[in-house]
Write a protein that holds these residues in place. Sequence first.
Motif, PDB file in Angstrom:
ATOM      1  N   ARG A  46      -1.891  -3.524  -7.355  1.00 34.36           N
ATOM      2  CA  ARG A  46      -1.792  -2.638  -5.910  1.00 34.36           C
ATOM      3  C   ARG A  46      -2.638  -3.023  -5.413  1.00 34.36           C
ATOM      4  NH1 ARG A  46      -0.822   2.979  -8.911  1.00 34.36           N
ATOM      5  NH2 ARG A  46       0.222   3.573  -6.362  1.00 34.36           N
ATOM      6  N   TRP A  47      -3.619  -3.051  -5.695  1.00 30.80           N
ATOM      7  CA  TRP A  47      -4.296  -3.102  -4.804  1.00 30.80           C
ATOM      8  C   TRP A  47      -5.244  -4.222  -3.459  1.00 30.80           C
ATOM      9  CZ3 TRP A  47      -7.459  -0.118  -2.222  1.00 30.80           C
ATOM     10  CH2 TRP A  47      -7.238   0.969  -2.195  1.00 30.80           C
ATOM     11  N   GLU A  48      -3.944  -5.880  -4.991  1.00 32.10           N
ATOM     12  CA  GLU A  48      -4.190  -6.887  -4.425  1.00 32.10           C
ATOM     13  C   GLU A  48      -2.390  -7.047  -3.136  1.00 32.10           C
ATOM     14  OE1 GLU A  48      -3.795 -10.510  -7.189  1.00 32.10           O
ATOM     15  OE2 GLU A  48      -5.259  -9.521  -8.265  1.00 32.10           O
ATOM     16  N   CYS A  49      -2.021  -6.398  -3.305  1.00 37.29           N
ATOM     17  CA  CYS A  49      -0.580  -6.080  -2.450  1.00 37.29           C
ATOM     18  C   CYS A  49      -0.957  -5.203  -1.161  1.00 37.29           C
ATOM     19  CB  CYS A  49       0.250  -5.204  -3.006  1.00 37.29           C
ATOM     20  SG  CYS A  49       1.465  -6.249  -4.076  1.00 37.29           S
ATOM     21  N   ALA A  50      -2.088  -4.694  -1.409  1.00 37.45           N
ATOM     22  CA  ALA A  50      -2.288  -3.620   0.216  1.00 37.45           C
ATOM     23  C   ALA A  50      -3.216  -4.409   0.886  1.00 37.45           C
ATOM     24  CB  ALA A  50      -3.090  -2.739  -0.386  1.00 37.45           C
ATOM     25  N   VAL A  51      -3.754  -5.769   0.575  1.00 37.40           N
ATOM     26  CA  VAL A  51      -5.245  -6.666   0.853  1.00 37.40           C
ATOM     27  C   VAL A  51      -4.092  -7.529   1.819  1.00 37.40           C
ATOM     28  CG1 VAL A  51      -7.029  -8.565   0.949  1.00 37.40           C
ATOM     29  CG2 VAL A  51      -7.384  -6.523  -0.477  1.00 37.40           C
ATOM     30  N   ALA A  98      -0.748  -6.833   2.524  1.00 35.65           N
ATOM     31  CA  ALA A  98      -0.199  -6.450   3.259  1.00 35.65           C
ATOM     32  C   ALA A  98      -1.207  -6.294   4.700  1.00 35.65           C
ATOM     33  CB  ALA A  98      -0.027  -4.928   2.994  1.00 35.65           C
ATOM     34  N   LEU A  99      -2.274  -6.122   4.697  1.00 34.87           N
ATOM     35  CA  LEU A  99      -3.564  -6.142   5.910  1.00 34.87           C
ATOM     36  C   LEU A  99      -3.336  -7.258   6.446  1.00 34.87           C
ATOM     37  CD1 LEU A  99      -6.676  -4.078   4.164  1.00 34.87           C
ATOM     38  CD2 LEU A  99      -4.145  -2.887   5.498  1.00 34.87           C
ATOM     39  N   ARG A 100      -3.438  -8.812   5.778  1.00 33.15           N
ATOM     40  CA  ARG A 100      -3.910  -9.402   5.943  1.00 33.15           C
ATOM     41  C   ARG A 100      -2.654 -10.348   6.947  1.00 33.15           C
ATOM     42  NH1 ARG A 100      -6.313 -12.176   0.168  1.00 33.15           N
ATOM     43  NH2 ARG A 100      -8.203 -11.830   1.148  1.00 33.15           N
ATOM     44  N   SER A 101      -1.299 -10.056   6.901  1.00 35.26           N
ATOM     45  CA  SER A 101      -0.247 -10.084   6.999  1.00 35.26           C
ATOM     46  C   SER A 101       0.567  -8.884   8.189  1.00 35.26           C
ATOM     47  CB  SER A 101       1.152 -10.382   6.020  1.00 35.26           C
ATOM     48  OG  SER A 101       1.585  -9.180   5.048  1.00 35.26           O
ATOM     49  N   LEU A 102      -0.473  -8.628   8.341  1.00 32.20           N
ATOM     50  CA  LEU A 102       0.035  -7.326   9.749  1.00 32.20           C
ATOM     51  C   LEU A 102       0.660  -7.949  11.046  1.00 32.20           C
ATOM     52  CD1 LEU A 102       0.629  -4.535   9.988  1.00 32.20           C
ATOM     53  CD2 LEU A 102      -2.148  -4.227  11.028  1.00 32.20           C
ATOM     54  N   ASP A 103       1.772  -7.701  11.670  1.00 29.89           N
ATOM     55  CA  ASP A 103       1.663  -7.829  12.593  1.00 29.89           C
ATOM     56  C   ASP A 103       1.213  -7.371  14.005  1.00 29.89           C
ATOM     57  OD1 ASP A 103       2.935  -9.112  14.776  1.00 29.89           O
ATOM     58  OD2 ASP A 103       4.763  -8.862  14.458  1.00 29.89           O
ATOM     59  N   LEU A 104      -0.103  -7.921  14.208  1.00 30.57           N
ATOM     60  CA  LEU A 104      -0.846  -7.451  14.863  1.00 30.57           C
ATOM     61  C   LEU A 104      -0.190  -7.176  16.690  1.00 30.57           C
ATOM     62  CD1 LEU A 104      -4.314  -8.434  14.506  1.00 30.57           C
ATOM     63  CD2 LEU A 104      -3.293  -6.364  13.921  1.00 30.57           C
ATOM     64  N   GLU A 105       0.975  -8.458  17.596  1.00 26.69           N
ATOM     65  CA  GLU A 105       1.505  -8.061  18.003  1.00 26.69           C
ATOM     66  C   GLU A 105       2.291  -7.450  18.273  1.00 26.69           C
ATOM     67  OE1 GLU A 105       1.830 -10.273  21.232  1.00 26.69           O
ATOM     68  OE2 GLU A 105      -0.382 -11.452  20.018  1.00 26.69           O
ATOM     69  N   ALA A 106       3.227  -6.802  16.520  1.00 25.83           N
ATOM     70  CA  ALA A 106       4.494  -5.785  17.013  1.00 25.83           C
ATOM     71  C   ALA A 106       3.759  -4.306  17.387  1.00 25.83           C
ATOM     72  CB  ALA A 106       4.825  -5.451  15.809  1.00 25.83           C
ATOM     73  N   VAL A 107       1.998  -4.171  17.023  1.00 26.20           N
ATOM     74  CA  VAL A 107       1.272  -2.967  17.050  1.00 26.20           C
ATOM     75  C   VAL A 107       0.668  -3.165  19.163  1.00 26.20           C
ATOM     76  CG1 VAL A 107      -0.910  -1.764  16.350  1.00 26.20           C
ATOM     77  CG2 VAL A 107      -0.381  -3.492  14.899  1.00 26.20           C
ATOM     78  N   ILE A 108       0.549  -4.009  19.055  1.00 23.51           N
ATOM     79  CA  ILE A 108       0.096  -3.986  20.718  1.00 23.51           C
ATOM     80  C   ILE A 108       1.390  -3.660  21.581  1.00 23.51           C
ATOM     81  CG2 ILE A 108      -0.607  -5.819  22.621  1.00 23.51           C
ATOM     82  CD1 ILE A 108      -1.646  -7.354  20.126  1.00 23.51           C
ATOM     83  N   ALA A 118      -2.096   1.892  11.509  1.00 22.80           N
ATOM     84  CA  ALA A 118      -1.010   0.391  11.571  1.00 22.80           C
ATOM     85  C   ALA A 118      -1.836  -0.322   9.877  1.00 22.80           C
ATOM     86  CB  ALA A 118      -1.120  -0.442  12.038  1.00 22.80           C
ATOM     87  N   CYS A 119      -3.015  -0.442   9.930  1.00 22.39           N
ATOM     88  CA  CYS A 119      -3.633  -1.156   8.829  1.00 22.39           C
ATOM     89  C   CYS A 119      -3.571  -0.258   7.410  1.00 22.39           C
ATOM     90  CB  CYS A 119      -4.801  -1.251   9.187  1.00 22.39           C
ATOM     91  SG  CYS A 119      -5.142  -3.065   9.924  1.00 22.39           S
ATOM     92  N   GLN A 151      -1.338   1.603   2.434  1.00 24.48           N
ATOM     93  CA  GLN A 151      -0.460   2.851   1.345  1.00 24.48           C
ATOM     94  C   GLN A 151       0.447   1.903   1.357  1.00 24.48           C
ATOM     95  OE1 GLN A 151      -1.146   6.083   3.616  1.00 24.48           O
ATOM     96  NE2 GLN A 151      -0.045   7.878   1.181  1.00 24.48           N
ATOM     97  N   GLU A 152       1.357   1.847   2.222  1.00 21.56           N
ATOM     98  CA  GLU A 152       3.125   2.151   1.645  1.00 21.56           C
ATOM     99  C   GLU A 152       3.024   0.228   0.316  1.00 21.56           C
ATOM    100  OE1 GLU A 152       5.411   0.921   5.197  1.00 21.56           O
ATOM    101  OE2 GLU A 152       4.856   2.601   6.305  1.00 21.56           O
ATOM    102  N   ALA A 153       2.129  -0.904   1.149  1.00 25.46           N
ATOM    103  CA  ALA A 153       2.558  -1.433  -0.615  1.00 25.46           C
ATOM    104  C   ALA A 153       1.902  -1.136  -1.223  1.00 25.46           C
ATOM    105  CB  ALA A 153       1.337  -2.525   0.551  1.00 25.46           C
ATOM    106  N   TYR A 154       0.518  -0.801  -1.746  1.00 22.91           N
ATOM    107  CA  TYR A 154      -0.006   0.309  -2.729  1.00 22.91           C
ATOM    108  C   TYR A 154       0.880   0.875  -3.102  1.00 22.91           C
ATOM    109  CZ  TYR A 154      -3.335   2.784  -5.997  1.00 22.91           C
ATOM    110  OH  TYR A 154      -3.886   3.143  -6.774  1.00 22.91           O
ATOM    111  N   GLU A 155       1.985   1.766  -2.980  1.00 23.01           N
ATOM    112  CA  GLU A 155       2.476   2.516  -3.330  1.00 23.01           C
ATOM    113  C   GLU A 155       3.756   2.219  -4.164  1.00 23.01           C
ATOM    114  OE1 GLU A 155       3.536   5.958  -0.715  1.00 23.01           O
ATOM    115  OE2 GLU A 155       1.498   6.306  -1.002  1.00 23.01           O
ATOM    116  N   ASN A 156       4.096   1.065  -2.846  1.00 21.38           N
ATOM    117  CA  ASN A 156       5.382  -0.258  -3.318  1.00 21.38           C
ATOM    118  C   ASN A 156       5.390  -0.758  -5.053  1.00 21.38           C
ATOM    119  OD1 ASN A 156       7.472   1.224  -0.726  1.00 21.38           O
ATOM    120  ND2 ASN A 156       6.835   0.046  -0.485  1.00 21.38           N
TER     121      ASN A 156
END
Length: 65
Positions: A39-44, A46-56, A17-18, A23-28
């Motif tokens: 681009r890297w700031e956007c990627a980072v 995205a990692l910080r805001s990843l919804d871990l509950e959704a992954v679970i 998921a990370c 990758q999606e944030a970097y490309e967008n």
Amino acid sequence: MNQRESQRRLAEAVRDACRKAAQEAYENAGVSGLCEEGRWECAVSALRSLDLEAVIDAMQDDPQK
């Protein structure tokens, strides 16, 4: 499935998921015209805001994961 295997599957799901979010944030960001650093700031971000509950939740919905 034992506890160790469950933990491994969770770790793999989070890693995937990370990777996908970054990758999606970097490309967008590139499509939007941001420079490499932006681009890297956007990627980072995205990692910080990843919804871990959704992954679970996705893991619980799909026992194959």
